[in-house]
Design an enzyme around this catalytic site. Sequence first.
Site, PDB file in Angstrom:
ATOM      1  N   ALA A  26      -5.365  -4.433  -2.628  1.00 49.75           N
ATOM      2  CA  ALA A  26      -5.340  -3.045  -2.188  1.00 49.75           C
ATOM      3  C   ALA A  26      -3.938  -2.424  -2.235  1.00 49.75           C
ATOM      4  O   ALA A  26      -3.791  -1.213  -2.426  1.00 49.75           O
ATOM      5  CB  ALA A  26      -5.910  -2.952  -0.781  1.00 49.75           C
ATOM      6  N   ARG A  38      -5.455  -4.333   5.607  1.00 51.55           N
ATOM      7  CA  ARG A  38      -4.931  -5.115   6.724  1.00 51.55           C
ATOM      8  C   ARG A  38      -3.506  -4.801   7.149  1.00 51.55           C
ATOM      9  O   ARG A  38      -3.019  -5.384   8.099  1.00 51.55           O
ATOM     10  CB  ARG A  38      -5.037  -6.605   6.384  1.00 51.55           C
ATOM     11  CG  ARG A  38      -6.469  -7.047   6.428  1.00 51.55           C
ATOM     12  CD  ARG A  38      -6.682  -8.472   6.057  1.00 51.55           C
ATOM     13  NE  ARG A  38      -8.106  -8.736   5.986  1.00 51.55           N
ATOM     14  CZ  ARG A  38      -8.871  -8.353   4.973  1.00 51.55           C
ATOM     15  NH1 ARG A  38      -8.339  -7.702   3.938  1.00 51.55           N
ATOM     16  NH2 ARG A  38     -10.171  -8.601   4.988  1.00 51.55           N
ATOM     17  N   VAL A 104     -11.837  -2.227  -5.813  1.00 54.20           N
ATOM     18  CA  VAL A 104     -13.115  -1.705  -6.289  1.00 54.20           C
ATOM     19  C   VAL A 104     -12.949  -0.275  -6.784  1.00 54.20           C
ATOM     20  O   VAL A 104     -13.928   0.423  -7.034  1.00 54.20           O
ATOM     21  CB  VAL A 104     -14.174  -1.764  -5.161  1.00 54.20           C
ATOM     22  CG1 VAL A 104     -14.471  -3.208  -4.775  1.00 54.20           C
ATOM     23  CG2 VAL A 104     -13.733  -0.982  -3.926  1.00 54.20           C
ATOM     24  N   HIS A 120     -14.608  -7.983  -6.903  1.00 54.78           N
ATOM     25  CA  HIS A 120     -15.407  -7.411  -5.811  1.00 54.78           C
ATOM     26  C   HIS A 120     -16.224  -6.203  -6.252  1.00 54.78           C
ATOM     27  O   HIS A 120     -16.623  -5.382  -5.429  1.00 54.78           O
ATOM     28  CB  HIS A 120     -14.493  -7.056  -4.628  1.00 54.78           C
ATOM     29  CG  HIS A 120     -13.852  -8.269  -4.004  1.00 54.78           C
ATOM     30  ND1 HIS A 120     -12.693  -8.230  -3.271  1.00 54.78           N
ATOM     31  CD2 HIS A 120     -14.228  -9.577  -4.025  1.00 54.78           C
ATOM     32  CE1 HIS A 120     -12.382  -9.461  -2.861  1.00 54.78           C
ATOM     33  NE2 HIS A 120     -13.293 -10.289  -3.320  1.00 54.78           N
TER      34      HIS A 120
HETATM   35  P1  NAD Z   1      -5.206  -6.192   2.193  1.00 58.57           P
HETATM   36  O1  NAD Z   1      -5.287  -4.857   2.851  1.00 58.57           O
HETATM   37  O2  NAD Z   1      -5.658  -7.382   2.955  1.00 58.57           O
HETATM   38  O3  NAD Z   1      -3.683  -6.431   1.793  1.00 58.57           O
HETATM   39  C1  NAD Z   1      -2.940  -5.482   1.119  1.00 58.57           C
HETATM   40  C2  NAD Z   1      -1.486  -5.910   1.156  1.00 58.57           C
HETATM   41  O4  NAD Z   1      -0.766  -5.017   0.338  1.00 58.57           O
HETATM   42  C3  NAD Z   1      -0.868  -5.869   2.558  1.00 58.57           C
HETATM   43  O5  NAD Z   1      -0.345  -7.137   2.859  1.00 58.57           O
HETATM   44  C4  NAD Z   1       0.251  -4.823   2.423  1.00 58.57           C
HETATM   45  O6  NAD Z   1       1.432  -5.201   3.077  1.00 58.57           O
HETATM   46  C5  NAD Z   1       0.479  -4.755   0.944  1.00 58.57           C
HETATM   47  N1  NAD Z   1       0.903  -3.453   0.442  1.00 58.57           N
HETATM   48  C6  NAD Z   1       0.459  -2.209   0.782  1.00 58.57           C
HETATM   49  N2  NAD Z   1       1.046  -1.266   0.045  1.00 58.57           N
HETATM   50  C7  NAD Z   1       1.897  -1.925  -0.784  1.00 58.57           C
HETATM   51  C8  NAD Z   1       2.792  -1.509  -1.792  1.00 58.57           C
HETATM   52  N3  NAD Z   1       2.963  -0.213  -2.125  1.00 58.57           N
HETATM   53  N4  NAD Z   1       3.510  -2.464  -2.450  1.00 58.57           N
HETATM   54  C9  NAD Z   1       3.379  -3.785  -2.130  1.00 58.57           C
HETATM   55  N5  NAD Z   1       2.549  -4.223  -1.190  1.00 58.57           N
HETATM   56  C10 NAD Z   1       1.813  -3.316  -0.530  1.00 58.57           C
HETATM   57  O7  NAD Z   1      -5.934  -6.088   0.806  1.00 58.57           O
HETATM   58  P2  NAD Z   1      -6.405  -7.213  -0.211  1.00 58.57           P
HETATM   59  O8  NAD Z   1      -5.522  -8.392  -0.143  1.00 58.57           O
HETATM   60  O9  NAD Z   1      -6.677  -6.539  -1.481  1.00 58.57           O
HETATM   61  O10 NAD Z   1      -7.786  -7.710   0.400  1.00 58.57           O
HETATM   62  C11 NAD Z   1      -8.790  -7.299   0.658  1.00 58.57           C
HETATM   63  C12 NAD Z   1      -9.969  -6.503   0.249  1.00 58.57           C
HETATM   64  O11 NAD Z   1      -9.657  -5.165   0.260  1.00 58.57           O
HETATM   65  C13 NAD Z   1     -10.469  -6.734  -1.107  1.00 58.57           C
HETATM   66  O12 NAD Z   1     -11.694  -7.341  -0.963  1.00 58.57           O
HETATM   67  C14 NAD Z   1     -10.664  -5.337  -1.736  1.00 58.57           C
HETATM   68  O13 NAD Z   1     -11.975  -5.280  -2.288  1.00 58.57           O
HETATM   69  C15 NAD Z   1     -10.559  -4.443  -0.591  1.00 58.57           C
HETATM   70  N6  NAD Z   1      -9.958  -3.085  -0.715  1.00 58.57           N
HETATM   71  C16 NAD Z   1      -9.916  -2.430  -1.901  1.00 58.57           C
HETATM   72  C17 NAD Z   1      -9.328  -1.160  -1.968  1.00 58.57           C
HETATM   73  C18 NAD Z   1      -9.273  -0.479  -3.302  1.00 58.57           C
HETATM   74  O14 NAD Z   1     -10.140  -0.723  -4.148  1.00 58.57           O
HETATM   75  N7  NAD Z   1      -8.263   0.359  -3.552  1.00 58.57           N
HETATM   76  C19 NAD Z   1      -8.773  -0.572  -0.848  1.00 58.57           C
HETATM   77  C20 NAD Z   1      -8.854  -1.277   0.378  1.00 58.57           C
HETATM   78  C21 NAD Z   1      -9.433  -2.546   0.415  1.00 58.57           C
END
Ligand code: NAD
Length: 243
Positions: A26, A38, A104, A120
């Site tokens: 994300a 998170r 996603v 996902h």
């Molecule tokens: P997560 O939220 O668990 O972790 C995201 C990480 O990215 C965090 O640790 C944060 O510190 C870091 N982060 C945020 N902005 C950043 C940046 N600009 N540069 C560097 N790091 C940055 O997300 P994840 O690990 O992808 O896990 C979880 C689930 O989230 C997945 O299953 C996914 O499907 C879903 N998700 C997807 C979206 C999307 O499609 N855009 C959005 C939210 C969640």
Amino acid sequence: MSNAEQYAQLAAWIREAQYTVVFTGAGASTESGLPDFRSQQGLWKQVPERLASIDTLLNDPDTFYEFYKERFEKFRHVQPNRVHRILARWESQGRVRMIITQNVDGLHRMAGSQEVAELHGNNAQVRCHACGNMFPREIFDRRYCPDCGGMLRPNVVLFGEALPMGEWIKAQQATERADLFVVVGSSLTVYPAARLPEEAAHRGARLVIINQEPTGLDGLADLVCHEKAGDVLEAVDGWLAQA
Ligand code: NAD
């Protein structure tokens, strides 16, 4: 190591590598205005994780539909950012072979990346939970399948569901081939996806983690940047251009 030294090091490893895999989460899309899950501003700080679960779809469909209707609204106008664009360009230059994404939002493909494993699923479509037929997400409001009357649901993996086998195999094969594995913007807490970087490192690939916050796999990595992904990739891109 200073930031500049880290960027130069990563550029050198990308040049050397035969098969670079980038694994995104994300955090790759926050610059596009999509909250992650998170971190401090993350989505799960505002809504409980159970909303995106198979249990809620089946047992509390009104809540499920409200949650996803709002979420689809956020995704409607979203555009790729510099992270997606740089990664797509690196693929076209032969520097990146595969992107494995947990996202996603479909932004890697929108930016032009071709080899993408979407672990996902993808929010661009909805599918019938009963017959499996796919539809554009615009018909999600109808809630029921035009073909069989089953429940419509996003074409994404909900908490409590298995990953799509084809995408998982693609990701697994790329991980086996990788000699450089770069994590971009993932807390590495969602399994089984987070098993891939672990596996790459154990197989001897160089592991690089670019994430604003520490992750549980930082200790296993050859290089860790706790910076904004866009800033890191832009700087590395600058080093690559100098060669
Ligand atoms: P997560 O939220 O668990 O972790 C995201 C990480 O990215 C965090 O640790 C944060 O510190 C870091 N982060 C945020 N902005 C950043 C940046 N600009 N540069 C560097 N790091 C940055 O997300 P994840 O690990 O992808 O896990 C979880 C689930 O989230 C997945 O299953 C996914 O499907 C879903 N998700 C997807 C979206 C999307 O499609 N855009 C959005 C939210 C969640």
